[in-house]
Design an enzyme around this catalytic site. Structure first.
Site, PDB file in Angstrom:
ATOM      1  N   ILE A 126       0.864  -1.187   0.000  1.00 51.06           N
ATOM      2  CA  ILE A 126       0.000   0.000   0.000  1.00 51.06           C
ATOM      3  C   ILE A 126       0.898   1.233   0.000  1.00 51.06           C
ATOM      4  CG2 ILE A 126      -1.906   1.204   1.092  1.00 51.06           C
ATOM      5  CD1 ILE A 126      -2.583  -1.302   2.614  1.00 51.06           C
ATOM      6  N   GLY A 158       1.618   5.246   0.360  1.00 52.06           N
ATOM      7  CA  GLY A 158       1.014   6.305   1.166  1.00 52.06           C
ATOM      8  C   GLY A 158       0.236   5.747   2.345  1.00 52.06           C
ATOM      9  N   ALA A 159       0.806   4.741   3.012  1.00 50.21           N
ATOM     10  CA  ALA A 159       0.076   4.019   4.059  1.00 50.21           C
ATOM     11  C   ALA A 159       0.317   4.554   5.458  1.00 50.21           C
ATOM     12  CB  ALA A 159       0.453   2.533   4.016  1.00 50.21           C
ATOM     13  N   ASN A 160       1.003   5.682   5.567  1.00 49.17           N
ATOM     14  CA  ASN A 160       1.317   6.195   6.906  1.00 49.17           C
ATOM     15  C   ASN A 160       0.236   7.103   7.480  1.00 49.17           C
ATOM     16  OD1 ASN A 160       2.240   7.863   4.712  1.00 49.17           O
ATOM     17  ND2 ASN A 160       3.207   9.219   6.210  1.00 49.17           N
ATOM     18  N   GLY A 173      -4.090   8.852   6.834  1.00 51.73           N
ATOM     19  CA  GLY A 173      -5.352   8.906   6.105  1.00 51.73           C
ATOM     20  C   GLY A 173      -5.923   7.564   5.722  1.00 51.73           C
ATOM     21  N   TYR A 179      -4.501  18.504 -10.261  1.00 45.09           N
ATOM     22  CA  TYR A 179      -4.889  17.306  -9.503  1.00 45.09           C
ATOM     23  C   TYR A 179      -5.966  16.513 -10.238  1.00 45.09           C
ATOM     24  CZ  TYR A 179      -6.894  14.370  -5.857  1.00 45.09           C
ATOM     25  OH  TYR A 179      -7.371  13.292  -5.151  1.00 45.09           O
TER      26      TYR A 179
END
Length: 284
Positions: free
Chosen positions: A8, A10-12, A14, A163
């Site tokens: 995963i 960006g799993a740190n 949110g 974005y």
């Protein structure tokens, strides 16, 4: 998900962190691919403590740095010979225009090119685990992609549009990946987590922007747990009722308005152009 290996990005924080926690609860071996090691290691300890699953690991990954993407893939391959689920979750929303060193606008470099490169590098491991899955976290908040003007050379740069075009690109590339990988029994899906105002994605918003976010949150906001739910479901359910390359919202496939096979091919080729530059740079 016992005996399953999951990455995963960006799993740190949110929804990535929540998805990592829920998947760890299901018994999978989870690799958290994160830019901030301090934050990731703290999240890892929280997840292990809450789930009792000791098989949660952190490897550094900066999707803005293609050498970091390559290093991540190399380290993962030293540890594992298969990958059951790749969850491309990490993303940024930058306030100002920045051109990446290989000539790509930063938002697109992270949200699309870095993700595309990572997926490329892990195909053999996904094949080894087949039937396996790739899950791309996209958004309803998507539009405005100009394949011949990704870097806003012909348009005035706008952070919101920068974005939104990456999220459109995520949805388009999902279908192209799905077509190319179907013969290997690798399924590819995209999804929207919905509007989750409490994530780090909106940290660069100004005062007016943050006020508007609070208003929108009251109307259609989702919690982090709700945002992560479809990610976890796509990663873990035995059967997905939907098409390969489909776009999902709240566990159901939605018709994607960006359905154009020619655009899918052109965008794929554009990403491959960027990756050719990356590979040539790494060989120097």
């Amino acid at each position: 998900m016992k005996n399953k290996v999951v990455i995963i990005t960006g799993a740190n924080k949110g929804i990535g962190k929540e998805a990592a926690k829920q998947i760890a609860k299901l018994g999978a071996k989870v690799y958290m691919a994160c830019r901030s090691l301090d934050s990731a290691n703290q999240a890892k300890e929280e997840i292990i403590k809450e789930t009792g699953n000791q098989n949660v690991f952190v490897i550094h990954l900066d999707l803005a740095d293609m050498n970091s993407v390559k290093s991540f893939a190399d380290e993962f391959k030293q540890r594992e010979n298969k990958l059951d689920v790749l969850i491309n979750n990490a993303g940024i929303w930058t306030k100002s225009k920045q051109i990446f060193e290989l000539g790509v606008e930063m938002t697109f470099a992270v949200n699309v090119v870095g993700q595309h490169f990572l997926t490329n590098l892990l195909i053999e491991e996904l094949k080894n685990a087949a039937p396996s899955r790739i899950i791309n976290v996209a958004s309803h908040y998507a539009s405005g992609l100009k394949i011949d003007d990704i870097n806003f050379g012909k348009r005035k740069f706008n952070e919101t549009l920068a974005y939104k075009q990456t999220k459109q690109a995520n949805r388009i590339l999902t279908r192209e990946w799905a077509r190319r990988l179907e013969k290997y029994n690798i399924s590819v899906y995209s999804l929207t987590p919905g509007f989750v105002p409490s994530t780090e994605l909106f940290r660069e918003q100004n005062v007016v922007g943050k006020f508007l976010l609070k208003v929108f949150a009251l109307i259609e906001g989702r919690t982090i747990e709700e945002g992560a739910d479809t990610i976890v479901w796509l990663a873990s359910t035995d059967k997905i009722n939907g098409s390969k390359g489909g776009f999902f919202n709240q566990r159901k496939e939605e018709k994607c308005k960006f359905f154009n096979s020619e655009d899918e091919r052109r965008l794929w080729e554009k990403c491959e152009e960027f990756l050719t530059a990356v590979k040539e740079n790494q060989l120097k």
